[in-house]
Design a protein around this motif. Structure first.
Motif, short mmCIF file in Angstrom:
data_model
loop_
_atom_site.label_atom_id
_atom_site.label_comp_id
_atom_site.label_asym_id
_atom_site.label_seq_id
_atom_site.Cartn_x
_atom_site.Cartn_y
_atom_site.Cartn_z
N GLN A 128 -2.77 -1.78 -6.78
CA GLN A 128 -3.40 -2.62 -7.59
C GLN A 128 -2.66 -3.76 -8.24
OE1 GLN A 128 -4.50 0.80 -9.93
NE2 GLN A 128 -6.14 1.47 -8.74
N ASN A 129 -1.55 -3.43 -8.42
CA ASN A 129 -0.69 -4.64 -8.90
C ASN A 129 0.18 -5.15 -8.00
OD1 ASN A 129 -1.93 -4.04 -11.31
ND2 ASN A 129 -0.55 -2.49 -11.95
N PHE A 135 -4.25 6.28 -8.80
CA PHE A 135 -5.03 6.55 -7.65
C PHE A 135 -5.46 7.87 -7.78
CE2 PHE A 135 -1.57 3.60 -6.50
CZ PHE A 135 -2.07 2.44 -6.22
N THR A 174 0.76 -1.39 -0.06
CA THR A 174 0.06 0.10 0.05
C THR A 174 0.98 1.24 -0.02
OG1 THR A 174 -0.14 0.38 2.46
CG2 THR A 174 -1.75 -1.09 1.24
N GLY A 176 0.09 1.16 -9.57
CA GLY A 176 -1.50 1.43 -9.55
C GLY A 176 -1.41 2.92 -10.01
#
Length: 130
Positions: free
Chosen positions: A84-85, A69, A28, A67
């Motif tokens: 996301q990846n 965002f 994250t 990702g």
């Protein structure tokens, strides 16, 4: 109580490479910007809006998308985004590309970026700040 100092990125579209203290398998990313009421000028249009995150290989030649965002100024000042990846790869450099801000011409302010993830060979989750 004070939001601290702005990390100004030139223009509404900018990028920065963050060197982490160790190779991290990111999970994250957290971005922080003060609320309007905490801002000295009462204006938060310099906050990042749309941004992408990628990991860089050791030579900085190969980039892995992690990702895309959107930071929402109507939500909490500290926002965490699951990548996301999520890959079973570790990176020591993370590229943050700001694609737009909330309307401020000339610069985008970032107050804090945190990369959360796992350090290969260690148990648990770690965090690095930039």
């Amino acid at each position: 109580v004070s939001p601290g100092y702005c990390w100004p990125l030139q223009a509404s579209q900018s990028q920065v490479v963050i060197q982490l203290p160790a190779r991290v398998q990111p999970t994250t990313i957290t971005v922080q910007h003060p609320l309007k009421k905490s801002s000295a000028l009462g204006d938060i249009s310099s906050a990042p809006r749309d941004f992408t995150v990628s990991g860089l290989d050791e030579e900085g030649k190969e980039e892995t998308a992690l990702g895309t965002f959107s930071y929402d100024i109507m939500k909490e000042p500290t926002q965490t985004f699951p990548l996301q990846n999520e890959l079973p790869r570790a990176f020591q450099r993370i590229r943050l590309v700001i694609q737009s801000n909330w309307g401020k011409p000339g610069y985008t302010c970032v107050y804090r970026v945190q990369v959360h993830g796992k350090i290969p060979g260690m148990n648990g989750v770690s965090q690095a700040q930039g």
